[in-house]
Write a protein that holds these residues in place. Sequence first.
Motif, PDB file in Angstrom:
ATOM      1  N   SER A  44      31.716  37.310  41.496  1.00 48.51           N
ATOM      2  CA  SER A  44      33.051  37.373  40.892  1.00 48.51           C
ATOM      3  C   SER A  44      33.176  38.551  39.946  1.00 48.51           C
ATOM      4  O   SER A  44      34.211  39.208  39.893  1.00 48.51           O
ATOM      5  CB  SER A  44      33.336  36.099  40.112  1.00 48.51           C
ATOM      6  N   ALA A  45      32.123  38.811  39.183  1.00 49.63           N
ATOM      7  CA  ALA A  45      32.197  39.911  38.214  1.00 49.63           C
ATOM      8  C   ALA A  45      32.375  41.235  38.948  1.00 49.63           C
ATOM      9  O   ALA A  45      33.181  42.077  38.533  1.00 49.63           O
ATOM     10  CB  ALA A  45      30.934  39.931  37.365  1.00 49.63           C
ATOM     11  N   ALA A  46      31.660  41.394  40.056  1.00 49.29           N
ATOM     12  CA  ALA A  46      31.784  42.644  40.810  1.00 49.29           C
ATOM     13  C   ALA A  46      33.192  42.784  41.384  1.00 49.29           C
ATOM     14  O   ALA A  46      33.792  43.864  41.339  1.00 49.29           O
ATOM     15  CB  ALA A  46      30.750  42.676  41.933  1.00 49.29           C
ATOM     16  N   VAL A  47      33.727  41.670  41.906  1.00 49.58           N
ATOM     17  CA  VAL A  47      35.087  41.693  42.450  1.00 49.58           C
ATOM     18  C   VAL A  47      36.070  42.094  41.350  1.00 49.58           C
ATOM     19  O   VAL A  47      36.943  42.948  41.545  1.00 49.58           O
ATOM     20  CB  VAL A  47      35.455  40.304  43.012  1.00 49.58           C
ATOM     21  N   ALA A  48      35.888  41.502  40.165  1.00 46.25           N
ATOM     22  CA  ALA A  48      36.814  41.780  39.064  1.00 46.25           C
ATOM     23  C   ALA A  48      36.729  43.241  38.637  1.00 46.25           C
ATOM     24  O   ALA A  48      37.757  43.890  38.415  1.00 46.25           O
ATOM     25  CB  ALA A  48      36.503  40.858  37.882  1.00 46.25           C
ATOM     26  N   ILE A  49      35.521  43.770  38.531  1.00 43.34           N
ATOM     27  CA  ILE A  49      35.372  45.166  38.114  1.00 43.34           C
ATOM     28  C   ILE A  49      36.020  46.094  39.140  1.00 43.34           C
ATOM     29  O   ILE A  49      36.733  47.042  38.787  1.00 43.34           O
ATOM     30  CB  ILE A  49      33.877  45.518  37.908  1.00 43.34           C
ATOM     31  N   ALA A  50      35.805  45.788  40.421  1.00 42.92           N
ATOM     32  CA  ALA A  50      36.376  46.625  41.473  1.00 42.92           C
ATOM     33  C   ALA A  50      37.904  46.601  41.409  1.00 42.92           C
ATOM     34  O   ALA A  50      38.559  47.649  41.453  1.00 42.92           O
ATOM     35  CB  ALA A  50      35.889  46.156  42.833  1.00 42.92           C
ATOM     36  N   PHE A  51      38.483  45.412  41.274  1.00 40.30           N
ATOM     37  CA  PHE A  51      39.948  45.323  41.239  1.00 40.30           C
ATOM     38  C   PHE A  51      40.511  45.954  39.974  1.00 40.30           C
ATOM     39  O   PHE A  51      41.580  46.554  39.995  1.00 40.30           O
ATOM     40  CB  PHE A  51      40.411  43.874  41.375  1.00 40.30           C
TER      41      PHE A  51
ATOM     42  N   ASP B 267      44.000  50.106  37.982  1.00 44.70           N
ATOM     43  CA  ASP B 267      44.238  50.862  36.748  1.00 44.70           C
ATOM     44  C   ASP B 267      45.505  51.713  36.890  1.00 44.70           C
ATOM     45  O   ASP B 267      45.658  52.440  37.864  1.00 44.70           O
ATOM     46  CB  ASP B 267      43.027  51.761  36.477  1.00 44.70           C
ATOM     47  N   PRO B 268      46.411  51.609  35.919  1.00 49.91           N
ATOM     48  CA  PRO B 268      47.691  52.316  36.072  1.00 49.91           C
ATOM     49  C   PRO B 268      47.563  53.830  35.961  1.00 49.91           C
ATOM     50  O   PRO B 268      48.467  54.555  36.364  1.00 49.91           O
ATOM     51  CB  PRO B 268      48.552  51.756  34.934  1.00 49.91           C
TER      52      PRO B 268
ATOM     53  N   VAL C 131      36.520  39.097  33.153  1.00 51.42           N
ATOM     54  CA  VAL C 131      36.241  40.517  33.364  1.00 51.42           C
ATOM     55  C   VAL C 131      37.525  41.282  33.687  1.00 51.42           C
ATOM     56  O   VAL C 131      37.731  42.395  33.225  1.00 51.42           O
ATOM     57  CB  VAL C 131      35.203  40.704  34.494  1.00 51.42           C
ATOM     58  N   LEU C 132      38.400  40.663  34.456  1.00 53.66           N
ATOM     59  CA  LEU C 132      39.606  41.351  34.911  1.00 53.66           C
ATOM     60  C   LEU C 132      40.593  41.600  33.778  1.00 53.66           C
ATOM     61  O   LEU C 132      41.086  42.713  33.604  1.00 53.66           O
ATOM     62  CB  LEU C 132      40.256  40.512  36.016  1.00 53.66           C
TER      63      LEU C 132
END
Lengths: 439, 310
Positions: free
Chosen positions: B131-138, B143-144, B246-247
């Motif tokens: 989940s942490a990796a998914v959150a960091i990737a998203f 990022d605006p 994380v997100l």
Amino acid sequence: MKNLKLRTAGMAVSAAALSIALAACGSSGPAGTGASADSATMWGLTGGDQPVFQASVDSWNKAHPDSAIKLDFFANDAYKTKVRTAVGAGQGPTLVYGWGGGVLKSYVDAGQVDDLTGFLKENPDVQSRYLPSILESGVIDGKTYALPNNKVQPVVLYYNKEVFDKIGAEAPKTWDELMALVPKFKAAGVAPFSLGGQSKWPDLMWLEYLVDRIGGPEVFANIAANKPDAWSDPAVIEALTKIQELVDAGGFINGFSSIAADSNADQALLYTGKAAMILQGSWIYQGMKKDAADFVSSGKLGYTPFPTVEGGKGDPANVVGNPSNFWSVSSKATEEQKKTALEYVKDGMFNDENVQGLIDSGAVPVVTGIEDKLAASPDKDFLTYVYGMAKDAPDFTPSWDQALTPAQGDAMLANLDQIFLKKITPEQFASTMNATIGK
Amino acid sequence: MSTTTTTRERLSRRDQPSRRTLEKGPSGWLAAPALAFFMLFAILPLLGVLFLSFTRWDGLGEIKLDGLSSWNTVLADPVTGNALLVTAKIMFFSFIVQAPISLLLGVFTAASQKYRAALAVLYFVPLLLSSAAVAIAFKALLDPNFGLGPGLGLPFLAQDWLGNSDLVLFVVVFVIAWQFVPFHTLIYQGGVRQIPTSLYEAAQIDGAGRIQQFFNITLPQLKYTMITSSTLMVVGSLAYFDLIFVLTAGGPGYSTRLLPLHMYLTGFKANDMGAASALGVILVVIGLALALFLQRLGGKNRNASQLEGA
């Protein structure tokens, strides 16, 4: 049939309880997991100082194989949570990295860190190497519990000279000039200010400086002294109002509330020219020196004191920020570990190699007699600027979130975030914060 | 399905006071290791949390018994109410988004064609990521200023996805769905594969089309699969933590500060362990109630066979 229900219920219970249990276990940390379980441990922060700390401990370990130190690094926000839980569980490192202030006081109150006053008396060399005003930040009730371990960290207003030249602007000296720059930069398609709003503490730098410029350092002194209704001071209300005016004017970059300062995204916006200015600690110079060497070395990075506010009482030379970071010695460490730790503090820390390492990384060590070294550095402009800023400041207000108790600090950051998002008014902020006084 | 049913019946019969015979199934001692584990890692911490909820503790100093003061703090705090609301919204939208998609994907991937098997493997990939990796990737993609939108020059994608209080909840729901739809697809795929083909053959002879087969055979046969999957989705919403932490870290403001995150931040950021424990107890009670409610939905005669006439 009944069993199935019970089992599902049980699953739900265990899921919830486990998440609690795991949260508790997960943060107790790997104290004493090293080459040997008895060696002293040290937790530092990732970022600009990391290679310097690493080099210092590496050479210490090489010279003292019998009293080696095990060093681990953590990201800033994660560290603050982790270390407190670990110290509370008696699992903290021998040398606890900290910021002084309210958090240090809570450690002292709980009897978790050793009194170092005696150590300082026995070692006058250690005492005399520090700038006295900075040593003061590790003192609680007349006793020293924490010794500075790195660099002075005033908050500086950085700006991108290239972007300023493009629209023919000068660094703002007053708040009105600052506000006047906002539409100009917006018209040029550049965000006036970068801000790592998700981390919340960068928001605080705005409040700290504005309150100081408007009402002087006494305003926060009253808050820190837990005086009733100290948050309702007109200077606080005016500062918050000015912040919201700046938000309304579009002063902060699009999406600032989702930008995390831990990932250095906020400073990246400055050196990529997407934002014209950023209010941040002196430590981001180290990050930019590493990530955008050309930008820094070609002199495109400008820095200036925080603007004055018309009619304000604060001295424009006043500074906010962190006087330094500190080492405290955990009371739960073994005698052997404590001995190693203090020997390192005495001989390993701030030796010539360590001081030079800090200067080379783009930081100003908190020791005396470094003017020549600073002047010889390729970063001499910035370093002497920061050194002078910290040395000549009539008042150096420590970061509020660290100076207050953890409960108050957390409430303040959460509510300040709401101010930046315009979810609450300055008056609501003041009344919510007044309710936390004494907590 | 049928084997577990009989095992369960045997287990419940074991409780009746009677002679031990082989017919009564395996010894109750088989449950001992799991039970011991459960007591040690679930019931004990739970009792600990219940106790802490009646105290004041900053995580460092003494634990002071303080009656209901932590409960009063928690219940009077508007952030708690908001956290409940955010949790309910995420639960509702997660269910609405994930249930139909994973049902359809499950039915689709259950068939035996090679390309469907290949797609099933691809759909499975997000489940393998932490989940942490998914959150960091998203977080990086959304990022605006440096994300996908500005990078590709697509203004539509350059929204302030994680900083806009109105949008962020749906972004979170989307990312959760992206990660968990594969898991529920897998459950449905298994469920569909257990439906006897004879049912479809009989329906075909009676002249039922594909749509009719889906609504009259597949869906009713998947009743228990749906209950399992829904329970996991709904109760699982109470445990979303790592991904959202994380997100968005619960922000902007309190927009995505759901109950588990509120509990964590109260305990480990504001260092109020008493209030955090009270929140933990609330979380457990809600989780239990929801799980029980969803089991009720299955009806009283849940042990009745679905395969009559098959």
